[in-house]
Design a protein around this motif. Structure first.
Motif, short mmCIF file in Angstrom:
data_model
loop_
_atom_site.label_atom_id
_atom_site.label_comp_id
_atom_site.label_asym_id
_atom_site.label_seq_id
_atom_site.Cartn_x
_atom_site.Cartn_y
_atom_site.Cartn_z
N GLN A 123 73.71 86.81 -14.09
CA GLN A 123 72.93 88.06 -14.07
C GLN A 123 73.52 89.00 -13.02
O GLN A 123 72.89 89.26 -11.99
N PRO A 124 74.71 89.51 -13.25
CA PRO A 124 75.33 90.37 -12.23
C PRO A 124 74.60 91.70 -12.09
O PRO A 124 73.84 92.10 -12.98
N HIS A 125 74.84 92.40 -10.96
CA HIS A 125 74.32 93.77 -10.82
C HIS A 125 75.08 94.66 -11.81
O HIS A 125 76.31 94.54 -11.92
N GLU A 126 74.33 95.55 -12.47
CA GLU A 126 74.97 96.37 -13.52
C GLU A 126 76.11 97.22 -13.02
O GLU A 126 77.00 97.59 -13.79
N GLN A 127 76.10 97.56 -11.72
CA GLN A 127 77.22 98.39 -11.25
C GLN A 127 78.49 97.56 -11.08
O GLN A 127 79.58 98.12 -10.96
N ASP A 128 78.35 96.22 -11.08
CA ASP A 128 79.54 95.35 -10.90
C ASP A 128 80.02 94.75 -12.20
O ASP A 128 81.23 94.65 -12.44
N ALA A 129 79.10 94.28 -13.03
CA ALA A 129 79.52 93.58 -14.24
C ALA A 129 78.40 93.58 -15.28
O ALA A 129 77.22 93.70 -14.95
N LEU A 130 78.82 93.44 -16.53
CA LEU A 130 77.90 93.41 -17.67
C LEU A 130 78.31 92.26 -18.57
O LEU A 130 79.49 91.96 -18.68
N VAL A 131 77.33 91.65 -19.20
CA VAL A 131 77.64 90.56 -20.14
C VAL A 131 77.10 90.97 -21.51
O VAL A 131 75.90 91.13 -21.69
N PHE A 132 78.03 91.18 -22.45
CA PHE A 132 77.63 91.57 -23.81
C PHE A 132 77.77 90.37 -24.75
O PHE A 132 78.80 89.69 -24.74
#
Ligand code: AMP
Ligand code: GLY
Length: 417
Positions: free
Chosen positions: A348-357
């Motif tokens: 669950q990364p911070h959105e400003q660092d990483a996203l999981v699609f």
């Protein structure tokens, strides 16, 4: 605005995520969607997106006012035409313009007609003629099935026997085959968004198409992507725009094929200048997952501009950051692979660092996520520095785990693939 996104891949998860962040959105549907899109809007899980009537009915029932179509197959089947008959606006080409992707033979004809640089080529429908041509060539060739092939219709082998047998097999399937000169260089994916009169361009991406490290092994749908492309110079980009992008949009208008939607230019930058490998009439996957997070403009507003012939005046704002996407795949992909693999709890990364699609994942009532496809997730890292984006992407990719999960460790390397 109440959009319906068509598709279940990581590209469509990225589209749904982008819509969900828009100030314009009052409802969001995804058909059929996946476990990732389930938390952003309502999945129309059981909708068959290749059944045009069913999609139109579902769009009417849900009261959507715009349909954004992710994948090529519904476009080539005429989904936009069917929606138009019902008065539902859509982002994507009608079937006639979708031929630019669905028929490599026709798209080559379009390129020739409008002087767009591409590899020299010939089209074959007769297997013996094809074989004679391949065997008598004094240079390396590439064999392409003309019709849609989900990334599996291009054979680039140096082995003439493989080219011949692949070409013969495509003709046996009833398709024509384009044989073209093999080009050396590096690849760039460029996306134009048009309202049918004007267009805007998004920052260039690069896709890593081969399964293996260092651009080796078989072609895949794409094992990773970056945006922007650090090694593409502004002068090279300007040359792509003047020799490929602008003539294409003029050609679309001239041929009566201009449309509201995304046009993907698959380009090889060679020593002799940029050459167009192919058109796709939609966003790339995994390119969408890296380009959309960098788009700062409200996506609902952008789509509204596309639908109201106002893209020419639309202020496209793009972040100065970089994005790098790493695809986490099922064991065996791109050959056969198991489905239904249980996924460990996701990072669950911070959105400003990483996203999981997610791609084609399923969410069980107890919260368990299972895989459903070959490319199962795209981990996207973001950062002002390219290397930060890369680190963030790999930190996320490493903590996406299911039996046999794997990813290419060299996304972002200079080698194209
Ligand atoms: P296409 O579907 O035509 O974009 O081809 C899929 C992939 O095959 C491209 O992204 C390239 O990596 C490769 N490819 C296609 N055409 C050529 C070519 N003429 N020379 C070298 N590689 C090619
Ligand atoms: N990434 C290549 C494609 O979407 O066709």
């Amino acid at each position: 605005m109440k959009p319906l996104v068509i598709g279940n891949g990581a590209r469509e998860h990225a589209l749904a995520w982008k819509f969900a962040r828009s100030n314009r959105i009052s409802g969001l549907f995804v058909a059929p969607g996946n476990a990732g899109t389930a938390s952003l809007g309502e999945n129309l899980e059981s909708l068959d997106i290749e059944d045009m009537e069913a999609v139109v009915r579902a769009a009417n029932d849900a009261g959507v006012d715009m349909v954004f179509i992710g994948p090529e197959v519904p476009l080539s089947l005429g989904l936009v035409d069917a929606l138009a008959e019902s008065g539902i606006p859509a982002i994507g080409p009608r079937a006639a313009a979708a031929r630019l992707e669905a028929s490599k033979e026709e798209s080559k004809r379009f390129m020739e007609a409008y002087g767009i640089p591409t590899a020299s080529h010939r089209t074959f429908t007769h297997p013996d003629e094809l074989e004679r041509h391949i065997r008598s060539a004094d240079r390396r060739l590439v064999v392409k099935k003309s019709g849609l092939a989900a990334g599996k219709g291009v054979v680039e082998s140096e082995d003439v026997e493989q080219l011949v047998s692949a070409g013969r097999a495509f003709i046996r399937e009833g398709d024509s085959v384009v044989v073209e000169a093999h080009l050396n260089g590096y690849e760039v994916s460029l996306f134009g968004i048009s309202d049918g009169r004007n267009h805007v361009l998004l920052p260039p991406c690069a896709d890593y198409k081969k399964a293996g490290v260092g651009a080796t092994g078989p072609n895949t749908g794409g094992m990773g992507a970056i945006c922007p492309v650090p090694w593409l110079t502004p002068a090279e980009l300007a040359r792509i725009v003047s020799t490929i992008v602008e003539p294409t949009y003029r050609g679309l208008t001239d041929a009566g094929l201009a449309y509201r939607g995304v046009l993907y230019f698959g380009i090889m930058v060679t020593d002799d200048g940029p050459m167009l490998l192919e058109y796709n009439v939609r966003f790339g996957d995994p390119e969408a997952q890296v380009v959309l997070p960098l788009l700062e403009s409200d996506f609902g507003n952008l789509c509204d501009a596309v639908l109201h012939d106002a893209i020419g005046e639309f202020p496209v704002r793009v972040s100065t950051a970089s994005a790098l996407g790493v695809v986490v795949a099922a064991p065996g992909y791109p050959s056969s692979y198991p489905r239904g693999l249980v996924v460990e709890p996701l990072p669950q990364p911070h959105e400003q660092d990483a996203l999981v699609f997610h791609a084609a994942t399923t969410l069980a009532p107890d919260g368990t996520i299972t895989t459903g496809g070959g490319r199962c997730f795209t981990a996207v890292g973001l950062g002002e520095e390219f290397l930060t984006a890369r680190n963030n992407a790999y930190t996320a990719a490493k903590s996406i785990s299911f039996p046999g999960s794997w990813f290419r460790p060299d996304i972002g390397g200079r080698l194209f693939g």
